[in-house]
Enzyme design. Structure first.
Site, mmCIF file in Angstrom:
data_model
loop_
_atom_site.group_PDB
_atom_site.id
_atom_site.type_symbol
_atom_site.label_atom_id
_atom_site.label_comp_id
_atom_site.label_asym_id
_atom_site.label_seq_id
_atom_site.Cartn_x
_atom_site.Cartn_y
_atom_site.Cartn_z
ATOM 1 N N SER A 1 -4.962 2.699 4.027
ATOM 2 C CA SER A 1 -5.127 2.018 2.736
ATOM 3 C C SER A 1 -5.172 0.498 2.927
ATOM 4 C CB SER A 1 -3.960 2.424 1.823
ATOM 5 O OG SER A 1 -4.022 1.761 0.603
ATOM 6 N N HIS B 1 7.822 -7.477 -1.681
ATOM 7 C CA HIS B 1 7.474 -6.852 -0.403
ATOM 8 C C HIS B 1 8.388 -7.378 0.714
ATOM 9 C CE1 HIS B 1 4.022 -4.824 -1.950
ATOM 10 N NE2 HIS B 1 3.245 -5.868 -2.053
ATOM 11 N N LYS C 1 0.797 -1.236 0.000
ATOM 12 C CA LYS C 1 0.000 0.000 0.000
ATOM 13 C C LYS C 1 0.824 1.278 0.000
ATOM 14 C CE LYS C 1 -3.374 -1.269 -0.571
ATOM 15 N NZ LYS C 1 -3.680 -2.043 -1.808
HETATM 16 P P1 A3P Z 1 -5.285 4.239 -1.423
HETATM 17 O O1 A3P Z 1 -5.892 2.990 -0.852
HETATM 18 O O2 A3P Z 1 -4.901 5.226 -0.362
HETATM 19 O O3 A3P Z 1 -6.141 4.857 -2.479
HETATM 20 P P2 A3P Z 1 0.119 -0.585 -3.546
HETATM 21 O O4 A3P Z 1 0.147 -0.598 -5.025
HETATM 22 O O5 A3P Z 1 1.453 -0.484 -2.906
HETATM 23 O O6 A3P Z 1 -0.706 -1.725 -2.994
HETATM 24 O O7 A3P Z 1 -0.610 0.777 -3.101
HETATM 25 C C1 A3P Z 1 -1.966 0.996 -3.371
HETATM 26 C C2 A3P Z 1 -2.269 2.449 -3.075
HETATM 27 O O8 A3P Z 1 -1.681 3.263 -4.102
HETATM 28 C C3 A3P Z 1 -3.759 2.761 -3.067
HETATM 29 O O9 A3P Z 1 -3.917 3.831 -2.132
HETATM 30 C C4 A3P Z 1 -3.965 3.224 -4.513
HETATM 31 O O10 A3P Z 1 -5.130 3.973 -4.724
HETATM 32 C C5 A3P Z 1 -2.708 4.053 -4.682
HETATM 33 N N1 A3P Z 1 -2.385 4.340 -6.093
HETATM 34 C C6 A3P Z 1 -2.186 3.472 -7.103
HETATM 35 N N2 A3P Z 1 -1.954 4.130 -8.262
HETATM 36 C C7 A3P Z 1 -1.998 5.438 -7.960
HETATM 37 C C8 A3P Z 1 -1.861 6.645 -8.750
HETATM 38 N N3 A3P Z 1 -1.618 6.617 -10.053
HETATM 39 N N4 A3P Z 1 -1.977 7.840 -8.109
HETATM 40 C C9 A3P Z 1 -2.224 7.903 -6.780
HETATM 41 N N5 A3P Z 1 -2.369 6.795 -5.988
HETATM 42 C C10 A3P Z 1 -2.256 5.588 -6.577
#
Ligand code: A3P
Length: 305
Positions: free
Chosen positions: A134, A104, A48
């Site tokens: 998140s 991870h 996240k």
């Molecule tokens: P949120 O749940 O706060 O919206 P990961 O890929 O490490 O699992 O992280 C997921 C988080 O990154 C989620 O956060 C997701 O919405 C956010 N995310 C993914 N792509 C994004 C983008 N282009 N711009 C902003 N946030 C992004």
């Protein structure tokens, strides 16, 4: 991937819980012995923190802003997770001269495999308060993760490091403490990407020695915006079966903002978080998710916790 649901299985590996979905003792063991190539690029993150965003950026940088691969190949094939069971086959089949791999795993587990390698490592971090929010929402839709419980319970598990993928504190300290000794490690924050995506893409492309012209950077920015990624089936996880990720309970591309923790934390939770943070991070000289400007020449700006 659906042949390996194992939704209720947890694999305990070196004291850390991993979802039995996609992770096995064997796949985790194999990751620790992975023969990195000097040409590999490894995205490292605690869940996240902006992992998927960085996967998207790397594909766009290597395609010089052309979104074809982003729109036709799922992110887990473009940048497979090293510790997941399918990655050995995907990486073997890859004809790319420069493989992009995601993980991870914490540094104390993966460090030995990287020792002596010139593989480039991009560490992605995010304000831990936004990470926990998140992750909490993600637990509600991801059926391969245990029940989230109340936010208070979840926050406690995050702070004690007992959630799947282990302690955020161990993760960030382990990897960022390598920045001085590993010149092949770049630390990029979610906040930096949010504030200045253009600058972050430039920084990543110059680290990868793949400089882009202005138009290519602009195209990359456009295709890895939150709105583009939310609508792209190859990266928004809607290709995953409903039993595994329940999109009626939330979206993977949920919110995409910084500072959303303020809407979720009570004053008491915030104070508790700060006290645990201070005690665990006391030996870190600076907050590790500082934002650097595009030129890296100006003073660093602190993102407030
Ligand atoms: P949120 O749940 O706060 O919206 P990961 O890929 O490490 O699992 O992280 C997921 C988080 O990154 C989620 O956060 C997701 O919405 C956010 N995310 C993914 N792509 C994004 C983008 N282009 N711009 C902003 N946030 C992004």
């Amino acid at each position: 991937m659906q042949d390996m649901a194992r939704l209720d299985v947890t694999e305990m590996f070196h004291g850390i819980s991993f979802p039995g979905h996609l992770h096995t003792q064997e796949s985790l063991q194999l990751a620790l012995r992975f023969p990195f190539r000097d040409t590999d690029v490894l995205i490292v993150s605690y869940p996240k923190s902006g992992t998927t965003w960085m996967q998207e950026i790397l594909t766009l940088v290597s395609s010089r802003g052309d979104p074809h691969l982003n729109q036709t190949v799922p992110n887990w094939t473009r940048a497979p997770w090293l510790e997941q069971y399918y990655s050995a086959a995907v990486l073997e089949a890859s004809s790319a001269t420069q493989r992009t791999i995601t993980t991870h795993l914490p540094h104390h587990l993966l460090g030995p495999a990287l020792q002596g390698s010139k593989a480039k490592v991009i560490y992605v971090s995010r304000n831990p308060k936004d990470v926990v929010v998140s992750f909490y929402h993600f637990h509600k839709m991801a059926n391969f993760l245990p029940g989230a419980g109340t936010f208070d319970e979840f926050l406690n598990r995050f702070l004690e490091g007992t959630l799947n993928f282990g302690s955020w504190f161990d993760h960030i300290k382990g990897w960022t403490s390598q920045t001085a000794s590993m010149d092949n490690l770049l630390h990029v924050t979610y906040e930096e990407m949010s504030l200045d995506l253009h600058g972050a893409i430039r920084r990543v492309s110059s680290f990868l020695q793949c400089p882009l012209v202005e138009e290519e950077v602009n195209k990359s920015v456009q295709h890895c915006s939150f709105a583009s990624m939310k609508n792209n089936n190859m990266v928004n996880y809607t290709l995953i079966a409903h039993e595994i990720m329940d999109h009626s309970k939330g979206s993977f591309m949920r919110n995409g903002k910084t500072g959303e923790w303020k809407k979720m934390f009570t004053e008491e939770q915030n104070q508790y978080f700060e006290s645990v943070f201070k005690s665990k991070m006391h030996d870190c000289t600076e907050f590790v998710w500082e934002v650097q400007d595009q030129e890296e020449t100006h003073a660093k700006e602190h993102i407030s916790l």
